[in-house]
Each structure stands twice: as structure tokens, then as C-alpha cells.
Design a protein around this motif. Structure first.
Motif, PDB file in Angstrom:
ATOM      1  N   PHE A  10       0.836  -1.202   0.000  1.00  0.00           N
ATOM      2  CA  PHE A  10       0.000   0.000   0.000  1.00  0.00           C
ATOM      3  C   PHE A  10       0.875   1.258   0.000  1.00  0.00           C
ATOM      4  CE2 PHE A  10      -2.235   3.411   2.283  1.00  0.00           C
ATOM      5  CZ  PHE A  10      -3.320   3.575   1.428  1.00  0.00           C
ATOM      6  N   GLY A  11       1.876   1.297   0.858  1.00  0.00           N
ATOM      7  CA  GLY A  11       2.776   2.448   0.926  1.00  0.00           C
ATOM      8  C   GLY A  11       3.534   2.666  -0.373  1.00  0.00           C
ATOM      9  N   THR A  12       3.920   1.574  -1.019  1.00  0.00           N
ATOM     10  CA  THR A  12       4.632   1.676  -2.298  1.00  0.00           C
ATOM     11  C   THR A  12       3.726   2.246  -3.376  1.00  0.00           C
ATOM     12  OG1 THR A  12       6.136  -0.116  -1.727  1.00  0.00           O
ATOM     13  CG2 THR A  12       5.835   0.339  -4.070  1.00  0.00           C
ATOM     14  N   VAL A  13       2.480   1.819  -3.408  1.00  0.00           N
ATOM     15  CA  VAL A  13       1.528   2.343  -4.397  1.00  0.00           C
ATOM     16  C   VAL A  13       1.304   3.836  -4.171  1.00  0.00           C
ATOM     17  CG1 VAL A  13      -0.875   2.252  -5.179  1.00  0.00           C
ATOM     18  CG2 VAL A  13       0.402   0.131  -4.833  1.00  0.00           C
ATOM     19  N   VAL A  14       1.106   4.238  -2.925  1.00  0.00           N
ATOM     20  CA  VAL A  14       0.898   5.658  -2.611  1.00  0.00           C
ATOM     21  C   VAL A  14       2.135   6.470  -2.996  1.00  0.00           C
ATOM     22  CG1 VAL A  14       0.574   7.323  -0.726  1.00  0.00           C
ATOM     23  CG2 VAL A  14      -0.807   5.231  -0.811  1.00  0.00           C
ATOM     24  N   PHE A  15       3.303   6.001  -2.584  1.00  0.00           N
ATOM     25  CA  PHE A  15       4.551   6.708  -2.921  1.00  0.00           C
ATOM     26  C   PHE A  15       4.717   6.829  -4.429  1.00  0.00           C
ATOM     27  CE2 PHE A  15       9.026   6.690  -4.094  1.00  0.00           C
ATOM     28  CZ  PHE A  15       9.499   7.780  -3.376  1.00  0.00           C
ATOM     29  N   THR A  16       4.431   5.753  -5.158  1.00  0.00           N
ATOM     30  CA  THR A  16       4.592   5.751  -6.616  1.00  0.00           C
ATOM     31  C   THR A  16       3.717   6.817  -7.261  1.00  0.00           C
ATOM     32  OG1 THR A  16       5.208   3.420  -6.629  1.00  0.00           O
ATOM     33  CG2 THR A  16       4.372   4.339  -8.697  1.00  0.00           C
ATOM     34  N   PHE A  70       9.953  -8.525  -0.494  1.00  0.00           N
ATOM     35  CA  PHE A  70      11.175  -9.059   0.100  1.00  0.00           C
ATOM     36  C   PHE A  70      11.733  -8.125   1.174  1.00  0.00           C
ATOM     37  CE2 PHE A  70      15.820  -9.521   0.238  1.00  0.00           C
ATOM     38  CZ  PHE A  70      15.900 -10.838   0.650  1.00  0.00           C
ATOM     39  N   GLY A  71      11.806  -6.839   0.843  1.00  0.00           N
ATOM     40  CA  GLY A  71      12.383  -5.884   1.789  1.00  0.00           C
ATOM     41  C   GLY A  71      11.431  -5.437   2.881  1.00  0.00           C
ATOM     42  N   ARG A  72      10.133  -5.687   2.676  1.00  0.00           N
ATOM     43  CA  ARG A  72       9.100  -5.283   3.632  1.00  0.00           C
ATOM     44  C   ARG A  72       9.162  -3.791   3.948  1.00  0.00           C
ATOM     45  NH1 ARG A  72      11.526  -9.309   6.260  1.00  0.00           N
ATOM     46  NH2 ARG A  72      11.653  -8.190   8.217  1.00  0.00           N
ATOM     47  N   GLY A  73       9.277  -3.004   2.877  1.00  0.00           N
ATOM     48  CA  GLY A  73       9.307  -1.552   3.002  1.00  0.00           C
ATOM     49  C   GLY A  73       8.870  -0.916   1.702  1.00  0.00           C
ATOM     50  N   THR A  74       9.097   0.371   1.600  1.00  0.00           N
ATOM     51  CA  THR A  74       8.683   1.132   0.423  1.00  0.00           C
ATOM     52  C   THR A  74       9.875   1.905  -0.140  1.00  0.00           C
ATOM     53  OG1 THR A  74       8.168   3.226   1.519  1.00  0.00           O
ATOM     54  CG2 THR A  74       6.458   1.515   1.594  1.00  0.00           C
ATOM     55  N   PRO A  75       9.715   2.494  -1.328  1.00  0.00           N
ATOM     56  CA  PRO A  75      10.773   3.357  -1.850  1.00  0.00           C
ATOM     57  C   PRO A  75      10.887   4.685  -1.092  1.00  0.00           C
ATOM     58  CG  PRO A  75       9.324   2.601  -3.621  1.00  0.00           C
ATOM     59  CD  PRO A  75       8.678   2.216  -2.334  1.00  0.00           C
ATOM     60  N   SER A  76       9.901   5.001  -0.286  1.00  0.00           N
ATOM     61  CA  SER A  76       9.914   6.253   0.469  1.00  0.00           C
ATOM     62  C   SER A  76      10.984   6.212   1.559  1.00  0.00           C
ATOM     63  CB  SER A  76       8.551   6.481   1.121  1.00  0.00           C
ATOM     64  OG  SER A  76       8.622   7.571   2.012  1.00  0.00           O
ATOM     65  N   PRO A  77      11.748   7.291   1.691  1.00  0.00           N
ATOM     66  CA  PRO A  77      12.749   7.338   2.763  1.00  0.00           C
ATOM     67  C   PRO A  77      12.127   7.275   4.160  1.00  0.00           C
ATOM     68  CG  PRO A  77      13.071   9.149   1.207  1.00  0.00           C
ATOM     69  CD  PRO A  77      11.799   8.467   0.827  1.00  0.00           C
ATOM     70  N   THR A  78      10.844   7.578   4.274  1.00  0.00           N
ATOM     71  CA  THR A  78      10.195   7.531   5.578  1.00  0.00           C
ATOM     72  C   THR A  78       9.805   6.118   5.996  1.00  0.00           C
ATOM     73  OG1 THR A  78       8.017   7.970   4.622  1.00  0.00           O
ATOM     74  CG2 THR A  78       9.301   9.880   5.363  1.00  0.00           C
ATOM     75  N   HIS A  79       9.737   5.183   5.044  1.00  0.00           N
ATOM     76  CA  HIS A  79       9.408   3.781   5.335  1.00  0.00           C
ATOM     77  C   HIS A  79      10.276   2.860   4.480  1.00  0.00           C
ATOM     78  CE1 HIS A  79       5.813   5.981   6.618  1.00  0.00           C
ATOM     79  NE2 HIS A  79       5.756   5.054   7.555  1.00  0.00           N
ATOM     80  N   PRO A  80      11.599   2.893   4.683  1.00  0.00           N
ATOM     81  CA  PRO A  80      12.496   2.108   3.831  1.00  0.00           C
ATOM     82  C   PRO A  80      12.373   0.608   4.116  1.00  0.00           C
ATOM     83  CG  PRO A  80      13.714   3.063   5.639  1.00  0.00           C
ATOM     84  CD  PRO A  80      12.318   3.615   5.732  1.00  0.00           C
ATOM     85  N   PRO A  81      12.917  -0.201   3.214  1.00  0.00           N
ATOM     86  CA  PRO A  81      12.887  -1.654   3.442  1.00  0.00           C
ATOM     87  C   PRO A  81      13.595  -2.028   4.744  1.00  0.00           C
ATOM     88  CG  PRO A  81      13.491  -1.182   1.192  1.00  0.00           C
ATOM     89  CD  PRO A  81      13.496   0.137   1.923  1.00  0.00           C
ATOM     90  N   GLN A  82      13.075  -3.060   5.377  1.00  0.00           N
ATOM     91  CA  GLN A  82      13.671  -3.573   6.606  1.00  0.00           C
ATOM     92  C   GLN A  82      14.816  -4.529   6.310  1.00  0.00           C
ATOM     93  OE1 GLN A  82      10.477  -5.249   8.930  1.00  0.00           O
ATOM     94  NE2 GLN A  82       9.193  -3.454   8.604  1.00  0.00           N
TER      95      GLN A  82
END
Length: 170
Positions: A10-16, A70-82
Motif C-alpha cells: 500500500f505504501g509503495t503504491v501511494v509513494f509511486t 522481500f524488503g518489507r518496506g517502500t521506496p519512500s525514505p520515511t518507510h524504507p525496506p527492513q
């Protein structure tokens, strides 16, 4: 799909929609509809533009999927992959998402034959490079330490191939 992955998707879609779609969609639209610094247009540049655009979209989508699942995060710097993402296209480039967005912008410039977009594409690429050098790499070194250093030693920053004799697992 786990809760963390669902939130990451969801966060990745919003960021995109907020960032890459603005950089590669909204801004280029206004550049192509305004007066042009110069123009160039041929069937070859248009075909090349479509191929580059489509490739860029697919590259970004693949990388965004890997970040979320895989990374369990988003491209956003506020929620990066874990987790450090070193699979898929990340075996060939440490920054394939930027390569994808840049490909989209250059593809648009070629398709429309827009000098304004071509200049913009060069600025986007320079901005991405500066962002990676001045911020992202240092942050990744702090978070992932030796595993990121090892990754850097075998995978180029932009576009490249796996070094001979090395095999990277997905």
C-alpha cells in the motif's frame, strides 16, 4: 500476504503515485505542452522512446514489488525496506528503481522529440546521482553495515553485470 507486506505494498503504491508519477508524468506533460528549446522527431526516436518508456515502467514495477515483498518496506525514505534488497534487478544495479524512472523520462523525451524533456531528463538523472552519493549510500551503510559494503563490492551503482565467477541467489 502478511500485514507488514500488505502495508508495504500500500505504501509503495501511494509513494509511486506521489513521487515517480510526478517526476515522470506530471512535470514532463507540462514540458511537452510548452514552447520547446529544440525538437527532434523521427520514427526511430519514437520507437526507441516507447521501448525505453515501457522498459522503465517494468523495471520500476519489478523493483517496487521486491521492496514491498522481500524488503518489507517502500521506496519512500520515511518507510524504507527492513531487509537489504539484493535480488532481482538489484543483482545488476544498486539503484535500478532510479534507472527505471530515468528510462521513463528519457523515453518520453525521445517519443515526443522534446528538447525540454531531454534537458529535464538529464537534470533528473543528475539529481538521482547526487541523491544516491550524498545521502542514500551513507544511510544504507549505517543501517546494513558490512552486508551493504559486500553488496557494493560486487554490484555497480548504476548499470552493470554480475562479475565473472560470482553467483547471486534470489
Amino acid at each position: 500476504m502478511g500485514r507488514t507486506v500488505s502495508r508495504a505494498v500500500f505504501g509503495t503504491v501511494v509513494f509511486t503515485f506521489l513521487v515517480p508519477c510526478t517526476v515522470a508524468g506530471v512535470v514532463p506533460y507540462f514540458l511537452v505542452t510548452g514552447s520547446q528549446l529544440f525538437t527532434f522527431r523521427s520514427a526511430l526516436t519514437q520507437i526507441s522512446g516507447v521501448v525505453l518508456f515501457a522498459s522503465g515502467v517494468l523495471i520500476y514495477a519489478w523493483c517496487a514489488y521486491d521492496f514491498a515483498t522481500f524488503g518489507r518496506g517502500t521506496p519512500s525514505p520515511t518507510h524504507p525496506p527492513q531487509e537489504l534488497v539484493v535480488r532481482g534487478l538489484y543483482r545488476f544495479s544498486r539503484n535500478p528503481m532510479y534507472v527505471g524512472v530515468s528510462s521513463v523520462v528519457f523515453g518520453e523525451a525521445l517519443f515526443f522529440g522534446s528538447g525540454n524533456q531531454l534537458v529535464y531528463a538529464c537534470c533528473v538523472l543528475a539529481g538521482f546521482h547526487a541523491r544516491v552519493i550524498t545521502g542514500e549510500e551513507q544511510a544504507l551503510r549505517r543501517v546494513f553495515g558490512a552486508s551493504y559494503e559486500a553488496y557494493c563490492s560486487r554490484v555497480p551503482r548504476w548499470i552493470g553485470f554480475v562479475k565473472k565467477g560470482e553467483r547471486h541467489e534470489d
